[in-house]
Design an enzyme around this catalytic site. Structure first.
Site, PDB file in Angstrom:
ATOM      1  N   GLU A   1      59.282  89.101  -8.734  1.00  0.00           N
ATOM      2  CA  GLU A   1      60.082  88.904  -9.935  1.00  0.00           C
ATOM      3  C   GLU A   1      61.554  89.259  -9.748  1.00  0.00           C
ATOM      4  OE1 GLU A   1      58.084  90.460 -13.417  1.00  0.00           O
ATOM      5  OE2 GLU A   1      56.179  90.345 -12.357  1.00  0.00           O
TER       6      GLU A   1
ATOM      7  N   GLU B   1      52.597  98.601  -6.838  1.00  0.00           N
ATOM      8  CA  GLU B   1      52.545  98.273  -8.267  1.00  0.00           C
ATOM      9  C   GLU B   1      51.253  98.802  -8.883  1.00  0.00           C
ATOM     10  OE1 GLU B   1      52.236  94.081  -8.979  1.00  0.00           O
ATOM     11  OE2 GLU B   1      52.882  94.284 -11.063  1.00  0.00           O
TER      12      GLU B   1
HETATM   13  C1  BGC Z   1      56.598  93.632 -13.878  1.00  0.00           C
HETATM   14  C2  BGC Z   1      56.797  95.031 -14.352  1.00  0.00           C
HETATM   15  C3  BGC Z   1      57.159  95.018 -15.787  1.00  0.00           C
HETATM   16  C4  BGC Z   1      56.018  94.398 -16.508  1.00  0.00           C
HETATM   17  C5  BGC Z   1      56.087  94.399 -17.972  1.00  0.00           C
HETATM   18  C6  BGC Z   1      55.498  93.019 -14.671  1.00  0.00           C
HETATM   19  O1  BGC Z   1      55.187  91.738 -14.309  1.00  0.00           O
HETATM   20  O2  BGC Z   1      56.399  93.554 -12.518  1.00  0.00           O
HETATM   21  O3  BGC Z   1      57.018  96.004 -13.515  1.00  0.00           O
HETATM   22  O4  BGC Z   1      57.620  96.176 -16.331  1.00  0.00           O
HETATM   23  O5  BGC Z   1      55.725  93.113 -16.037  1.00  0.00           O
HETATM   24  O6  BGC Z   1      54.955  94.915 -18.377  1.00  0.00           O
END
Ligand code: BGC
Length: 915
Positions: free
Chosen positions: A490, A792
């Site tokens: 992202e 993550e």
């Molecule tokens: C991101 C996060 C972000 C989240 C929102 C994800 O796809 O990688 O780190 O804060 O979406 O919940």
């Protein structure tokens, strides 16, 4: 011993002798250097003069102990002018330092200073990717196009050049430049500066930074040529979660103004105009996310030199874009900061060669290639290998290719380093190369915003040291231009991720100006109703997708507008960050308050007026991410449930906790800024929210209706629990953790407070068991599975070795770093910017030694201790112009001044047998 004091590290706007500033009241900082103890500044004298030596500001001897963030208060500063400043100080012992000197230069201060006009090369307009929703992006059925198909829609970076003549002896020459897309510049065949991906990623439509370069030494008498290559970058290329393109525009453009001052006082300007010509070069395309395709056979030798024959190049067009979004570069540029040699190279059965760099990074590789003319060499990037040690693309979704292609010209050794892309990777899979890759022919180039490393934590447990390194790596690689969630899937400025990580970030690196810049975008992109976007910069896709779903902002994410400036103020001591964001904070809180007061959950059937009355203080409606990614919920997710369950099950309580927390912080900020009435209003609001929360959600036995670890942690941390119920609530939390075999089950928003809350409530033992836990989920589980960054999801590699399609580089769960520095490390700020600090190492975590070092605005602050049976030896360093209170064994307090101090004290080991 040298008895003198002197002033060093002179900075303006947190930079050494900066060029191109457009701040009307730049701030001065310095450090005091001395070998003496107990030194405090008692007065300073600062003088600013202009280029001609004319004095423009003279503070006279000013009684003050302030040595950081002193704002300029002289007459208006002029565009392009260089200013010289000097400062001397008096200390508490009556000593006076010598003058120390430095300078800064103003940039262009507004659109009237620009004579240049935007130019655009002839180009086909970029193709806007079709709209897809977030759900579609994550759905297994999503068919991403092949690279060949994508290539049809991708466009080449453009080369632009112009010849010009220098007619006199140059005194100084400055180049002011920016682009639509990202650019690199050359003058007479030499690269200008070493910035990567300029201009940085900002809310381009409202804030586009130009960069200033000193090019005095790159110009020649007589004939010269300037060249620029521009690629799509964040402005046009694919970005963010859904891989959308054209978020800010669809055409590459250049704005450039070269100003030459001759020795005789005359000046000359060469600006972007229709005298530029353009061409494509060796790049077939370059997209930040997809990758770059480079055909070395199409290189045009010496294209930025005067003699180059540009007859076949095309005319460019002047275009009328407004210039009022231009601002000077503020904060660090992205640079190639480190290089890494491969750990190993191995061959797969199909002939592909896999390079392992031993470290997950954000960047690209540089490789020396011997190949034949037309050979196609493909480089794919990934962060992990699969269970069987095979190459595994862990990042999936639309336009997440991370693949570079090089076509050789076949003349000896050719060096290829992609220029307009970066990838998140540890492994690179190379195909198309016949020869075996030699390790020393390849380097990984690590790219991030050029910030100083300020923190260091080390202790007797090597696993915690590895964890600390992993946190630092996740920070560096997620601070490339903006603070991102991850540097591959992202690369977006998720506000919540930074909110939880900011305290740790401020220990590891000097992130102050970097985050001040990003906060400027957060403010600019605030919606008219006060909502703060979930990620910043946003782009038009997000607004369309999210407003249709009613989820522009979320509790814990939008609150970043209050929490991040507060953290920066505490850690760096500059009140301006609060002043600048004050209005945006107020607007955000007003939005939240309005939601809380006017909406009740759809499911609510209550008619009791008392219950209805307290709904006003609960933020219990709307979309929120809640305590995002609770491990047990992630684990049990199937096609029907997903990570969104963390959100659904916890959001009401999480939102209300953050509402209270933000109201309290805002009350403190208002008080600090002298807004007494507002401050009182928000202190009162905070009390009412807390009371309503307890009544609504907490049972008499301390059980909270959303029975999750994270909810207890937030409720305790944010003081949502009356003192009578506190032990009961804490006991519920402790029980939950025990029932979970001493493993955490906290999501994004609560994990930063996990250790502090357990320790504060008397459950240190549980906290330390979590710290040293090695079963999943835990910090050391990742370390023991070879992590080199923070993942993550804790179970991104499952216990059976299965590797998930997850990001292996998200800094959010690295927020424990802050606790490591503060507790075993022992360094705590007590007044803003560490003017006064508390040194209170927690020597009972289960370690036999620990050391924390922090370069504060005043100098090095450190604490290092060692246990010898029941005795502790502690060495503390306090920077000049600060004081500290050392707390030994939780009771004895010793006030000290600057210098090095040693303490020996008894502290029987409470928790024997660990580490
Ligand atoms: C991101 C996060 C972000 C989240 C929102 C994800 O796809 O990688 O780190 O804060 O979406 O919940």
């Amino acid at each position: 011993m040298d008895k003198s004091i002197f002033v060093k590290n002179l900075k303006v706007e947190n930079q050494t002798n900066p060029l191109g500033i457009d701040i009307s009241s730049p701030r001065f900082s310095w450090m005091i250097n001395t070998e003496q103890n107990n030194v405090l500044q008692s007065a300073y004298h600062l003088i600013v003069a202009d280029e001609d030596g004319e004095e423009v500001w003279n503070t006279g001897k000013t009684d003050s102990d302030q040595s950081v963030w002193i704002p300029y208060k002289g007459p208006s500063l002029k565009a392009r002018k260089c200013y010289f400043w000097k400062v001397r100080i008096w200390d508490n012992k009556g000593q006076i330092s010598d003058w120390s000197k430095a300078s800064w230069e103003m940039g262009l201060l507004g659109k009237d200073d620009w004579q240049a006009c935007w130019i655009e090369p002839e180009q086909k307009e970029a193709v806007e990717e079709p709209f897809i929703t977030v759900q579609e992006m994550f759905s297994v059925g999503l068919k991403d196009k092949s690279l060949e198909e994508k290539a049809k829609d991708l466009r080449p970076p453009q080369l632009l050049r112009r010849k010009f003549t220098i007619t006199g002896d140059i005194k100084k020459a400055r180049l002011y430049v920016t682009s639509h897309g990202v650019y690199q510049l050359e003058l007479n065949g030499s690269r200008v500066g070493n910035n990567e991906f300029a201009p940085d990623f900002t809310a381009y439509n409202v804030r586009l930074q130009y960069q200033t370069y000193d090019v005095t030494d790159l110009l020649a008498a007589g004939n010269n040529a300037i060249g620029a290559v521009i690629a799509d970058g964040w402005y046009i290329g694919r970005i963010q979660l859904t891989g959308h393109s054209c978020q800010f525009g669809n055409k590459l453009g250049l704005l450039l103004q070269l100003e030459v001052e001759y020795q005789d006082g005359t000046t000359e300007r060469i600006v972007s105009d229709e005298q530029f010509v353009s061409s494509t070069g060796p790049w077939e395309y370059a997209d930040l996310f997809i990758g770059e395709k480079y055909d070395a056979r199409l290189e045009q030798q010496d294209w930025s030199c005067f003699e180059f024959n540009d007859q076949n190049w095309k005319n460019v067009k002047q275009v009328d874009y407004p210039l009022d979004n231009l601002i000077a570069q503020f904060g660090p540029n992205v640079r190639a900061m480190e290089e890494i040699l491969p750990l190993s190279v191995h061959c797969e059965t199909d002939g592909a060669q896999i390079i392992d760099f031993g470290q997950i990074i954000a960047g690209r590789i540089r490789i020396a290639i011997e190949a034949r003319n037309g050979d196609i060499i493909t480089l794919q990037h990934s962060e992990v290998l699969d269970k069987d040690g095979k190459f595994f693309m862990n990042i999936i979704g639309r336009n997440k290719d991370q693949t570079d292609i090089f076509i050789a010209k076949g003349k000896g050794s050719e060096v290829y380093e992609p220029r307009f892309v970066f990838h998140g990777f540890r492994y690179v899979r190379i195909t198309g190369l016949k020869a075996a890759i030699q390790k020393d022919a390849v380097r990984a180039i690590v790219l991030y915003s050029d910030m100083e490393t300020t923190g260091h934590f080390q202790c007797s447990d090597q696993r915690l040291n590895k964890l600390q390194q992993n946190i630092q790596w996740s920070q560096k690689t997620n601070m490339l231009s903006i603070p991102t969630d991850c540097p591959q899937r992202e690369r977006a400025g998720w506000t919540g991720d930074l909110q939880v990580f900011a305290p740790t970030a401020a220990f590891n690196m000097d992130v102050y100006t970097f985050l001040e810049r990003w906060l400027g975008d957060v403010r600019e992109e605030q919606f008219p109703d006060g909502q703060i976007a979930n990620f910043v910069p946003t782009g038009k896709y997000y607004v369309k997708e999210c407003s249709s779903m009613g989820q522009l902002s979320s509790a814990g994410w939008g609150d970043a507008i209050i929490i991040v400036p507060w953290v920066l103020y505490e850690r760096y001591g500059d009140v301006r960050v609060l002043e600048q964001n004050y209005e945006a904070m107020a607007k955000w809180l007003a939005y939240v308050q309005e939601k809380a007061e006017t909406e009740i959950p759809d499911s609510m059937t209550e008619t009791d007026p008392v219950v209805l009355e307290r709904q006003k203080y609960l933020w219990n409606t709307g979309f929120h991410f809640g305590d995002w990614l609770i491990p047990s919920i992630v684990e049990s997710a199937n096609e029907n449930t997903g990570p969104m369950d963390s959100a659904i099950l916890t959001k009401e309580l999480v939102a209300t906790c953050f509402y209270a927390n933000s109201a309290l912080l805002f009350a403190k900020i208002a008080e600090l800024l002298g807004d007494k009435e507002i401050s009182q209003t928000y202190y009162t609001l905070n009390k009412r929210i807390r009371k309503a929360f307890e009544k609504e959600y907490i049972e008499s036995n301390g059980r909270i209706s959303a029975h999750f670890q994270g909810i207890y942690i937030l409720a305790l941390q944010m003081n949502m629990v009356s003192s009578e119920k506190r032990p009961l609530v804490a006991a519920q939390l402790a029980q939950l953790i025990k029932d979970n075999d001493h493993k955490l089950d906290t999501g994004f928003l609560s994990v930063p407070y996990l250790m502090d809350v357990l320790c504060a409530e008397g459950y240190e033992d549980i906290a330390y068991r979590i710290l040293f836990q090695t079963d999943c989920p835990s910090w050391l589980y990742e370390v023991e599975r070879g992590a080199t960054t923070i993942w993550e999801s804790w179970s991104a590699i499952k216990k059976d070795g299965t590797v998930g399609h997850m990001s292996f580089n998200h800094y959010a769960f690295g927020c424990i770093g802050d606790w490591l520095y503060r507790e075993p490390g022992g360094i705590k700020h007590s007044s803003p910017g560490y003017k006064h600090s508390i040194i209170e190492p927690n020597v009972n975590v289960g370690l036999s030694s620990a050391k924390a070092v922090l370069k504060t605005g005043y100098g090095i602050l450190s604490s290092a201790w060692e246990r010898n049976n029941d005795f502790i030896k502690l060495e503390v360093k306090i920077p000049p112009n600060t004081t500290a209170t050392v707390i030994l064994h939780g009771e004895k307090r010793v006030d000290i001044g600057s210098g090095t101090h040693q303490f020996h004290y008894e502290s029987p080991s409470v928790l024997n047998g660990r580490a």
